[in-house]
Design a protein around this motif. Sequence first.
Motif, mmCIF file in Angstrom:
data_model
loop_
_atom_site.group_PDB
_atom_site.id
_atom_site.type_symbol
_atom_site.label_atom_id
_atom_site.label_comp_id
_atom_site.label_asym_id
_atom_site.label_seq_id
_atom_site.Cartn_x
_atom_site.Cartn_y
_atom_site.Cartn_z
ATOM 1 N N MET A 148 19.047 57.867 -24.009
ATOM 2 C CA MET A 148 20.137 58.396 -24.801
ATOM 3 C C MET A 148 20.326 59.891 -24.523
ATOM 4 N N ALA A 149 19.228 60.603 -24.376
ATOM 5 C CA ALA A 149 19.307 62.044 -24.105
ATOM 6 C C ALA A 149 19.960 62.296 -22.747
ATOM 7 N N ALA A 150 19.678 61.433 -21.787
ATOM 8 C CA ALA A 150 20.267 61.593 -20.456
ATOM 9 C C ALA A 150 21.780 61.382 -20.520
ATOM 10 N N LEU A 151 22.204 60.405 -21.313
ATOM 11 C CA LEU A 151 23.633 60.156 -21.461
ATOM 12 C C LEU A 151 24.313 61.355 -22.123
ATOM 13 N N ALA A 183 23.317 64.495 -22.090
ATOM 14 C CA ALA A 183 23.333 65.599 -21.127
ATOM 15 C C ALA A 183 24.442 65.392 -20.100
ATOM 16 N N PHE A 184 24.624 64.151 -19.647
ATOM 17 C CA PHE A 184 25.685 63.842 -18.691
ATOM 18 C C PHE A 184 27.060 64.124 -19.291
ATOM 19 N N LEU A 185 27.275 63.675 -20.523
ATOM 20 C CA LEU A 185 28.562 63.897 -21.177
ATOM 21 C C LEU A 185 28.840 65.386 -21.388
ATOM 22 N N GLN A 186 27.835 66.140 -21.790
ATOM 23 C CA GLN A 186 28.018 67.576 -21.984
ATOM 24 C C GLN A 186 28.364 68.264 -20.664
ATOM 25 N N ALA A 187 27.719 67.872 -19.590
ATOM 26 C CA ALA A 187 27.997 68.459 -18.282
ATOM 27 C C ALA A 187 29.400 68.088 -17.821
ATOM 28 N N THR A 188 29.812 66.846 -18.096
ATOM 29 C CA THR A 188 31.150 66.396 -17.700
ATOM 30 C C THR A 188 32.224 67.166 -18.450
ATOM 31 N N VAL A 189 32.051 67.337 -19.744
ATOM 32 C CA VAL A 189 33.023 68.093 -20.540
ATOM 33 C C VAL A 189 33.081 69.536 -20.054
ATOM 34 N N ALA A 190 31.948 70.125 -19.743
ATOM 35 C CA ALA A 190 31.924 71.499 -19.232
ATOM 36 C C ALA A 190 32.682 71.588 -17.917
ATOM 37 N N ASP A 191 32.556 70.585 -17.046
ATOM 38 C CA ASP A 191 33.286 70.581 -15.785
ATOM 39 C C ASP A 191 34.795 70.509 -16.022
ATOM 40 N N PHE A 192 35.226 69.663 -16.955
ATOM 41 C CA PHE A 192 36.659 69.523 -17.225
ATOM 42 C C PHE A 192 37.243 70.769 -17.872
ATOM 43 N N SER A 193 36.431 71.518 -18.582
ATOM 44 C CA SER A 193 36.956 72.719 -19.229
ATOM 45 C C SER A 193 37.418 73.749 -18.208
ATOM 46 N N GLU A 194 36.926 73.663 -16.985
ATOM 47 C CA GLU A 194 37.382 74.558 -15.927
ATOM 48 C C GLU A 194 38.783 74.191 -15.451
ATOM 49 N N TRP A 195 39.242 72.981 -15.770
ATOM 50 C CA TRP A 195 40.542 72.525 -15.305
ATOM 51 C C TRP A 195 41.667 72.880 -16.263
ATOM 52 N N VAL A 196 41.378 73.583 -17.327
ATOM 53 C CA VAL A 196 42.399 73.940 -18.301
ATOM 54 C C VAL A 196 43.418 74.849 -17.635
ATOM 55 N N HIS A 197 44.689 74.581 -17.904
ATOM 56 C CA HIS A 197 45.763 75.387 -17.317
ATOM 57 C C HIS A 197 45.581 76.851 -17.733
ATOM 58 N N PRO A 198 45.813 77.795 -16.824
ATOM 59 C CA PRO A 198 45.614 79.211 -17.150
ATOM 60 C C PRO A 198 46.388 79.678 -18.381
#
Length: 70
Positions: A1-4, A6-21
């Motif tokens: 469960m902890a691995a899942l 951590a994966f979700l948190q990393a994925t959300v952090a990656d998508f936050s870079e895609w926010v329109h300027p």
Amino acid sequence: MAALMAFLQATVADFSEWVHPSKKTDETEDQDNLMIGKYRADYSELTPEQIHQDDPELTEFYANSRPVSR
């Protein structure tokens, strides 16, 4: 469960870079230079004198108006 989690948190952090300027907020932006289109936004509080000041256009408008419902 902890691995899942951590994966979700990393994925959300990656998508936050895609926010329109335009959606990103600049913490250091000067509050005095905020613009709405070509107009400067003034969020300063009105003084009581400014609130009670008559507007000649509105005075004429209200004088020539009639209520449409009560």
